[in-house]
Design a protein around this motif. Structure first.
Motif, PDB file in Angstrom:
ATOM      1  N   TYR A  71       0.839  -1.198   0.000  1.00 35.91           N
ATOM      2  CA  TYR A  71       0.000   0.000   0.000  1.00 35.91           C
ATOM      3  C   TYR A  71       0.877   1.251   0.000  1.00 35.91           C
ATOM      4  CZ  TYR A  71      -3.533   3.408   1.446  1.00 35.91           C
ATOM      5  OH  TYR A  71      -4.349   4.505   1.511  1.00 35.91           O
ATOM      6  N   ALA A  72       1.950   1.228   0.772  1.00 34.02           N
ATOM      7  CA  ALA A  72       2.840   2.386   0.849  1.00 34.02           C
ATOM      8  C   ALA A  72       3.467   2.688  -0.507  1.00 34.02           C
ATOM      9  CB  ALA A  72       3.920   2.144   1.892  1.00 34.02           C
ATOM     10  N   ARG A  73       3.819   1.636  -1.254  1.00 35.41           N
ATOM     11  CA  ARG A  73       4.421   1.845  -2.574  1.00 35.41           C
ATOM     12  C   ARG A  73       3.398   2.347  -3.584  1.00 35.41           C
ATOM     13  NH1 ARG A  73       6.588  -3.268  -1.401  1.00 35.41           N
ATOM     14  NH2 ARG A  73       5.143  -4.241  -2.895  1.00 35.41           N
ATOM     15  N   GLU A  74       2.184   1.830  -3.508  1.00 38.31           N
ATOM     16  CA  GLU A  74       1.182   2.100  -4.542  1.00 38.31           C
ATOM     17  C   GLU A  74       0.342   3.342  -4.268  1.00 38.31           C
ATOM     18  OE1 GLU A  74      -1.068  -1.491  -4.896  1.00 38.31           O
ATOM     19  OE2 GLU A  74       0.569  -2.588  -5.874  1.00 38.31           O
ATOM     20  N   HIS A  75       0.374   3.844  -3.029  1.00 39.02           N
ATOM     21  CA  HIS A  75      -0.446   5.014  -2.677  1.00 39.02           C
ATOM     22  C   HIS A  75       0.408   6.064  -1.966  1.00 39.02           C
ATOM     23  CE1 HIS A  75      -3.269   1.636  -3.023  1.00 39.02           C
ATOM     24  NE2 HIS A  75      -4.132   2.533  -3.473  1.00 39.02           N
ATOM     25  N   PRO A  76       1.410   6.594  -2.655  1.00 40.27           N
ATOM     26  CA  PRO A  76       2.330   7.519  -1.980  1.00 40.27           C
ATOM     27  C   PRO A  76       1.652   8.786  -1.460  1.00 40.27           C
ATOM     28  CG  PRO A  76       2.679   7.529  -4.365  1.00 40.27           C
ATOM     29  CD  PRO A  76       1.781   6.389  -4.075  1.00 40.27           C
ATOM     30  N   GLN A  77       0.536   9.209  -2.073  1.00 41.70           N
ATOM     31  CA  GLN A  77      -0.134  10.422  -1.625  1.00 41.70           C
ATOM     32  C   GLN A  77      -0.971  10.193  -0.371  1.00 41.70           C
ATOM     33  OE1 GLN A  77       0.578  13.333  -3.094  1.00 41.70           O
ATOM     34  NE2 GLN A  77       1.961  12.119  -4.377  1.00 41.70           N
ATOM     35  N   CYS A  78      -1.327   8.952  -0.118  1.00 37.92           N
ATOM     36  CA  CYS A  78      -2.224   8.643   1.006  1.00 37.92           C
ATOM     37  C   CYS A  78      -1.487   8.107   2.234  1.00 37.92           C
ATOM     38  CB  CYS A  78      -3.265   7.610   0.572  1.00 37.92           C
ATOM     39  SG  CYS A  78      -4.317   8.119  -0.784  1.00 37.92           S
ATOM     40  N   VAL A  79      -0.277   7.574   2.025  1.00 38.28           N
ATOM     41  CA  VAL A  79       0.349   6.783   3.076  1.00 38.28           C
ATOM     42  C   VAL A  79       0.614   7.601   4.339  1.00 38.28           C
ATOM     43  CG1 VAL A  79       2.672   7.110   2.103  1.00 38.28           C
ATOM     44  CG2 VAL A  79       2.214   5.174   3.592  1.00 38.28           C
ATOM     45  N   ARG A  80       1.105   8.823   4.207  1.00 37.17           N
ATOM     46  CA  ARG A  80       1.434   9.591   5.415  1.00 37.17           C
ATOM     47  C   ARG A  80       0.197   9.987   6.213  1.00 37.17           C
ATOM     48  NH1 ARG A  80       5.765  14.042   3.747  1.00 37.17           N
ATOM     49  NH2 ARG A  80       5.523  14.612   5.952  1.00 37.17           N
ATOM     50  N   PRO A  81      -0.830  10.568   5.589  1.00 34.49           N
ATOM     51  CA  PRO A  81      -2.021  10.870   6.408  1.00 34.49           C
ATOM     52  C   PRO A  81      -2.663   9.634   7.017  1.00 34.49           C
ATOM     53  CG  PRO A  81      -2.440  11.304   4.073  1.00 34.49           C
ATOM     54  CD  PRO A  81      -0.980  11.084   4.215  1.00 34.49           C
ATOM     55  N   ASP A  82      -2.639   8.510   6.292  1.00 35.90           N
ATOM     56  CA  ASP A  82      -3.221   7.283   6.839  1.00 35.90           C
ATOM     57  C   ASP A  82      -2.422   6.793   8.043  1.00 35.90           C
ATOM     58  OD1 ASP A  82      -5.206   7.313   4.972  1.00 35.90           O
ATOM     59  OD2 ASP A  82      -4.377   5.721   3.714  1.00 35.90           O
ATOM     60  N   ILE A  83      -1.100   6.901   7.977  1.00 32.86           N
ATOM     61  CA  ILE A  83      -0.251   6.471   9.096  1.00 32.86           C
ATOM     62  C   ILE A  83      -0.465   7.368  10.304  1.00 32.86           C
ATOM     63  CG2 ILE A  83       2.153   6.389   9.887  1.00 32.86           C
ATOM     64  CD1 ILE A  83       2.842   5.219   7.106  1.00 32.86           C
ATOM     65  N   VAL A  84      -0.529   8.675  10.099  1.00 30.31           N
ATOM     66  CA  VAL A  84      -0.764   9.596  11.222  1.00 30.31           C
ATOM     67  C   VAL A  84      -2.084   9.273  11.907  1.00 30.31           C
ATOM     68  CG1 VAL A  84      -1.151  12.003  11.864  1.00 30.31           C
ATOM     69  CG2 VAL A  84       0.661  11.430  10.253  1.00 30.31           C
ATOM     70  N   ALA A 122       8.553  10.134  11.055  1.00 29.83           N
ATOM     71  CA  ALA A 122       9.009  10.544  12.382  1.00 29.83           C
ATOM     72  C   ALA A 122       8.617  11.993  12.656  1.00 29.83           C
ATOM     73  CB  ALA A 122      10.521  10.367  12.504  1.00 29.83           C
ATOM     74  N   ALA A 123       8.782  12.860  11.661  1.00 26.01           N
ATOM     75  CA  ALA A 123       8.391  14.266  11.833  1.00 26.01           C
ATOM     76  C   ALA A 123       6.879  14.398  11.955  1.00 26.01           C
ATOM     77  CB  ALA A 123       8.905  15.092  10.665  1.00 26.01           C
ATOM     78  N   ASP A 124       6.134  13.643  11.147  1.00 21.44           N
ATOM     79  CA  ASP A 124       4.667  13.683  11.234  1.00 21.44           C
ATOM     80  C   ASP A 124       4.182  13.323  12.634  1.00 21.44           C
ATOM     81  OD1 ASP A 124       4.379  14.320   8.538  1.00 21.44           O
ATOM     82  OD2 ASP A 124       4.120  12.229   7.916  1.00 21.44           O
ATOM     83  N   LEU A 125       4.848  12.355  13.259  1.00 18.90           N
ATOM     84  CA  LEU A 125       4.428  11.863  14.575  1.00 18.90           C
ATOM     85  C   LEU A 125       5.108  12.605  15.714  1.00 18.90           C
ATOM     86  CD1 LEU A 125       4.303   8.012  13.856  1.00 18.90           C
ATOM     87  CD2 LEU A 125       2.557   9.749  13.484  1.00 18.90           C
ATOM     88  N   GLN A 239      -2.868  18.544   9.721  1.00 18.73           N
ATOM     89  CA  GLN A 239      -4.174  18.018   9.319  1.00 18.73           C
ATOM     90  C   GLN A 239      -4.776  17.173  10.429  1.00 18.73           C
ATOM     91  OE1 GLN A 239      -4.597  15.948   5.453  1.00 18.73           O
ATOM     92  NE2 GLN A 239      -5.605  14.331   6.601  1.00 18.73           N
ATOM     93  N   ASN A 240      -3.967  16.341  11.057  1.00 21.15           N
ATOM     94  CA  ASN A 240      -4.483  15.528  12.152  1.00 21.15           C
ATOM     95  C   ASN A 240      -4.983  16.408  13.295  1.00 21.15           C
ATOM     96  OD1 ASN A 240      -4.634  12.711  13.502  1.00 21.15           O
ATOM     97  ND2 ASN A 240      -3.535  13.949  14.993  1.00 21.15           N
ATOM     98  N   LYS A 241      -4.262  17.491  13.552  1.00 16.85           N
ATOM     99  CA  LYS A 241      -4.686  18.429  14.589  1.00 16.85           C
ATOM    100  C   LYS A 241      -6.034  19.048  14.233  1.00 16.85           C
ATOM    101  CE  LYS A 241      -2.994  22.458  17.143  1.00 16.85           C
ATOM    102  NZ  LYS A 241      -1.836  23.385  17.314  1.00 16.85           N
ATOM    103  N   LEU A 242      -6.211  19.405  12.971  1.00 11.22           N
ATOM    104  CA  LEU A 242      -7.490  19.947  12.531  1.00 11.22           C
ATOM    105  C   LEU A 242      -8.623  18.938  12.737  1.00 11.22           C
ATOM    106  CD1 LEU A 242      -6.788  21.765   9.124  1.00 11.22           C
ATOM    107  CD2 LEU A 242      -7.165  22.798  11.353  1.00 11.22           C
ATOM    108  N   LEU A 243      -8.385  17.706  12.314  1.00  9.68           N
ATOM    109  CA  LEU A 243      -9.431  16.683  12.422  1.00  9.68           C
ATOM    110  C   LEU A 243      -9.766  16.397  13.882  1.00  9.68           C
ATOM    111  CD1 LEU A 243      -8.298  14.197   9.628  1.00  9.68           C
ATOM    112  CD2 LEU A 243     -10.057  15.951   9.503  1.00  9.68           C
ATOM    113  N   HIS A 244      -8.744  16.344  14.732  1.00  7.30           N
ATOM    114  CA  HIS A 244      -8.970  16.095  16.157  1.00  7.30           C
ATOM    115  C   HIS A 244      -9.770  17.238  16.769  1.00  7.30           C
ATOM    116  CE1 HIS A 244      -8.187  14.460  20.140  1.00  7.30           C
ATOM    117  NE2 HIS A 244      -7.829  15.684  20.533  1.00  7.30           N
ATOM    118  N   GLY A 245      -9.387  18.478  16.441  1.00  7.66           N
ATOM    119  CA  GLY A 245     -10.115  19.629  16.967  1.00  7.66           C
ATOM    120  C   GLY A 245     -11.550  19.671  16.473  1.00  7.66           C
ATOM    121  N   ALA A 246     -11.745  19.320  15.198  1.00 10.52           N
ATOM    122  CA  ALA A 246     -13.095  19.302  14.638  1.00 10.52           C
ATOM    123  C   ALA A 246     -13.973  18.278  15.348  1.00 10.52           C
ATOM    124  CB  ALA A 246     -13.029  18.993  13.144  1.00 10.52           C
ATOM    125  N   LYS A 247     -13.377  17.127  15.645  1.00  6.14           N
ATOM    126  CA  LYS A 247     -14.136  16.082  16.317  1.00  6.14           C
ATOM    127  C   LYS A 247     -14.577  16.530  17.709  1.00  6.14           C
ATOM    128  CE  LYS A 247     -14.058  11.054  16.489  1.00  6.14           C
ATOM    129  NZ  LYS A 247     -13.280   9.863  16.086  1.00  6.14           N
TER     130      LYS A 247
END
Length: 561
Positions: A71-84, A122-125, A239-247
Motif C-alpha cells: 500500500y505504501a508503494r502504490e499510494h504515496p499520496q495517502c500513506v502519510r495521512p493514513d499512518i498519522v 518521524a516528523a509527522d508523529l 491536518q491531524n490536529k485539525l481533524l482532532h479539533g473538529a471532532k
C-alpha cells in the motif's frame, strides 16, 4: 497522548535494528505503560509479533500497524495521512504512557524512498529518532559518515536524532565505531550481532535482551528519549490536529454544493471517521444514489435538507425579510433569493440548524461571501471580512493574508487584517509573529505604499501592544533569519515571521500562489476572518483533501463562538 515517544530508524532496515527495538521497549516497559506502533509492516511480521508480546499496553497484532508495504508503494499520496491517523488511534486505544515506533523493515522489493519516508513519518508523529546503523561492510569512519548523512536528513525533515546504536558489532568493530563516533554530541551504544527474531533458537529473545542490556543501560536509553527537542509541524501533523479539533467541537457544517463529487467524497471521509456532523443540501435519495455511483459507503450518516421543504423555507423567508427589511426585502424576493444554494445554506446557519458553512467548489468566492456579509455580518468591532490561507510547509504552518477579499485596504483595514490573522493563527495553536510586508524593510525604502504599511503597523502596535510584530518588512527579511540579520539586525521578529500580511490583494493572491506552486506547500483556505459565524470558501480547483481540511477548520472555528 503518550509523553515518551521514540522512532527507531535504520538506513537499510533490519541488520540489528530489531534487537534495538526490542531492547528500547524493554527499557521503557520497566517504568511506563508502553505501546508499539509499526507505520509500515506486513500483517504477519515476526518482529511486530514479538514486540506486541513484549509490550505492556494490552495491544493486539491488528492494532499496531499503519499500512502494509505494498500500500505504501502504490499510494504515496495517502500513506502519510493514513499512518498519522492510525498512530493516534493506536495511542488512544492503548492509553499508553510511552510509544516505541519501529520503522520500515528490510524488503526484497527495492524502494528508493524507504528511509526518506521513515524520516517524514518521524516528523509527522513529532517523534525524536534513535538511529540504528550496522557495521556490516563498514569501518568506523564509514559508520560515522552514514550517521552524519542520516542525521542531516532527519534534522532537515523536522525531527532530531537523540541517540545512535551501532549494531552487528564484533569487539574490534565496536571499538573502531566508538573511536570514530567519539566526538558526537549524542549518546552512542554498540550492540553485538544477535539474530532476532530467530525461529531456530528458542532463547532468541533472552539473547537479544542480554546483548542490549549489557551495552545500553536502561537509564541512559530513557534519558536520551527524554531529550528536549522542538518538533516540526508537518502538513500531515497539522491536518491531524485539525481533524482532532473538529471532532471535539461537536459542530454541524452545512455543505450547499451537495451535487459535487469532490464534496461528497470529502463528506464520506469525514463521516466514516465521525469527525464532524454534516448537513448536505439537496434531495436525500438523489445524493445517496450519486454517492453509490462514486463508491461511497458512509453518506447516509449525514443529514440532508431539501430546498423545497416548506417547513424550513417558510421561517427562513420570514427571517430573511426581517434581516433585510431596510433593503426592501419582501417574501416574494426572499423566496426567489433562497433558490440560490449558497443563500439557503447561509440561512440554515442563521437559523441555528448548522454551526458553519463551506462552499465554493463550484461557486465563486463572491457567491459564498455575499450572503454571509448580508445576513451573518461581521463580528462586533470588525469592519471587514478578510481571507487568509494556511500555508503548510514541510516543517511548519504560516498564515498569509489578505489573499482573497479586500483589494486595496487602507491603513486601518490593513491593521484589522493583521490582528484578525494573528487571532486565526492563535486559534490553531500557532503563536503569531506578524510581518507587515512591503518593498521596504524598516525604512530602507520610501513612498506612499511604504507610508501606508508604516501607519498600519503603528495602529497594530497601539491596539495590540503585546503582539510580536515587525513592519514594514520585505518578504525575504521576514522569512529568512540570515537575511534578517543583515536587513533588520537585532529585531526579534524579523526572520521568524509566521503571519504574513500583504499590503493589497494583488500582492497577497500572487504571493500565496507563487509560494504554493514553487515550494510545494499545501494551502488550506481561504479562511474567512471577521464574520460572526464561520463561513469558508473553497477554491474551485480544490482537491478532496483541501475540502476535508477546510470543513475540519470550519468546525474548529465554531469553538471560538
Amino acid at each position: 497522548m503518550s509523553e515518551r515517544v521514540i522512532y527507531i530508524a535504520s538506513p537499510e532496515g533490519g541488520n540489528g535494528r530489531n534487537v534495538v527495538a526490542y531492547g528500547v521497549l524493554d527499557a521503557l516497559t520497566a517504568v511506563a505503560r508502553t505501546g508499539v506502533f509499526r507505520p509500515i509492516a506486513c500483517r504477519k511480521s515476526p518482529i511486530t509479533q514479538s514486540l506486541v508480546e513484549a509490550s505492556n499496553a494490552g495491544q493486539s497484532l491488528d492494532d499496531v500497524r499503519g499500512v502494509c508495504p505494498k500500500y505504501a508503494r502504490e499510494h504515496p499520496q495517502c500513506v502519510r495521512p493514513d499512518i498519522v491517523s492510525a498512530y493516534y488511534d493506536t495511542v488512544k486505544a492503548s492509553d499508553a504512557e510511552a510509544m516505541v515506533i519501529v520503522g520500515t523493515d528490510a524488503s526484497h522489493v527495492f524502494n528508493p524512498h524507504s528511509f526518506e519516508l521513515d524520516v517524514d513519518i518521524a516528523a509527522d508523529l513529532k517523534s525524536p529518532v534513535f538511529l540504528a546503523v550496522c557495521t556490516m561492510r563498514r569501518n568506523g569512519e564509514e559508520v560515522l559518515a552514514t550517521v552524519e548523512s542520516c542525521r542531516q536528513a532527519i534534522e532537515h525533515g523536522g525531527s532530531a536524532v537523540v541517540g545512535v546504536f551501532v549494531t552487528g558489532c564484533t569487539p574490534e568493530k565496536a571499538a573502531d565505531a566508538r573511536q570514530a563516533l567519539s566526538e558526537l554530541d549524542i549518546p552512542v551504544w554498540t550492540i553485538p550481532a544477535v539474530d532476532f527474531p530467530d525461529p531456530e533458537h528458542d532463547d532468541a529473545a533472552e539473547r537479544a535482551l542480554k546483548a542490549f542490556r549489557d551495552n545500553a543501560p536502561a537509564d541512559e536509553v530513557r534519558a536520551a528519549i527524554n531529550t528536549p527537542f522542538s518538533p516540526a509541524t508537518t502538513p500531515y501533523a497539522f491536518q491531524n490536529k485539525l481533524l482532532h479539533g473538529a471532532k471535539e467541537s461537536g459542530a454541524t457544517i452545512v455543505l450547499p454544493e451537495g451535487e459535487e463529487c469532490r464534496i461528497l467524497e470529502a463528506a464520506d471521509y469525514l463521516l466514516e471517521r465521525e469527525v464532524v456532523d454534516l448537513l448536505i443540501l439537496g434531495e436525500r435519495d438523489d445524493i445517496l444514489k450519486h454517492g453509490d455511483e462514486l463508491g461511497l459507503k458512509h453518506l447516509s450518516k449525514a443529514r440532508f435538507q431539501s430546498m423545497n421543504d416548506e417547513t424550513v423555507l417558510a421561517p427562513m423567508i420570514d427571517k430573511l425579510c426581517e434581516l433585510r427589511a431596510k433593503k426592501g426585502m419582501t417574501p416574494d424576493k426572499a423566496r426567489e433569493q433562497l433558490k440560490d444554494p449558497s443563500y439557503f445554506g447561509t440561512m440554515l446557519v442563521v437559523l441555528g440548524k448548522a454551526d458553519g458553512l463551506v462552499s465554493g467548489s463550484v461557486n465563486s468566492t463572491a457567491n459564498t461571501v455575499r450572503p454571509a456579509l448580508q445576513v451573518i455580518k461581521t463580528k462586533p468591532g470588525n469592519s471587514l471580512v478578510s481571507g487568509a490561507f494556511l500555508m503548510c510547509f514541510k516543517t511548519h504552518v504560516a498564515v498569509f493574508a489578505d489573499v482573497a477579499i479586500t483589494p486595496n485596504p487602507d491603513a486601518r483595514q490593513l491593521a484589522e487584517i493583521a490582528i484578525e490573522s494573528a487571532r486565526t493563527a492563535k486559534s490553531l495553536g500557532i503563536e503569531p509573529r506578524v510581518g507587515m510586508l512591503s518593498y521596504s524593510t524598516l525604512g530602507s525604502g520610501k513612498g506612499p505604499d511604504v507610508d501606508l504599511v508604516e501607519e498600519a503597523t503603528a495602529l497594530v502596535h497601539e491596539q495590540q501592544p503585546d503582539l510580536p510584530l515587525v513592519g514594514p518588512i520585505q518578504f525575504d527579511a521576514a522569512w529568512e533569519p540570515e537575511v534578517a540579520a543583515t536587513k533588520a539586525p537585532g529585531n526579534p521578529v524579523a526572520g521568524h515571521v509566521n503571519v504574513f500580511v500583504f499590503p493589497d490583494l494583488s500582492a497577497g493572491n500572487i504571493g500565496y500562489k507563487a509560494v504554493q506552486r514553487a515550494s510545494g506547500a499545501r494551502a488550506i483556505g481561504p479562511v474567512l476572518q471577521g464574520l460572526n459565524r464561520p463561513v469558508n470558501d473553497l477554491s474551485r480547483g480544490a482537491t478532496v483533501q483541501d475540502i476535508i481540511n477546510t470543513i475540519a477548520l470550519t468546525a474548529l472555528q465554531t469553538k471560538e463562538d
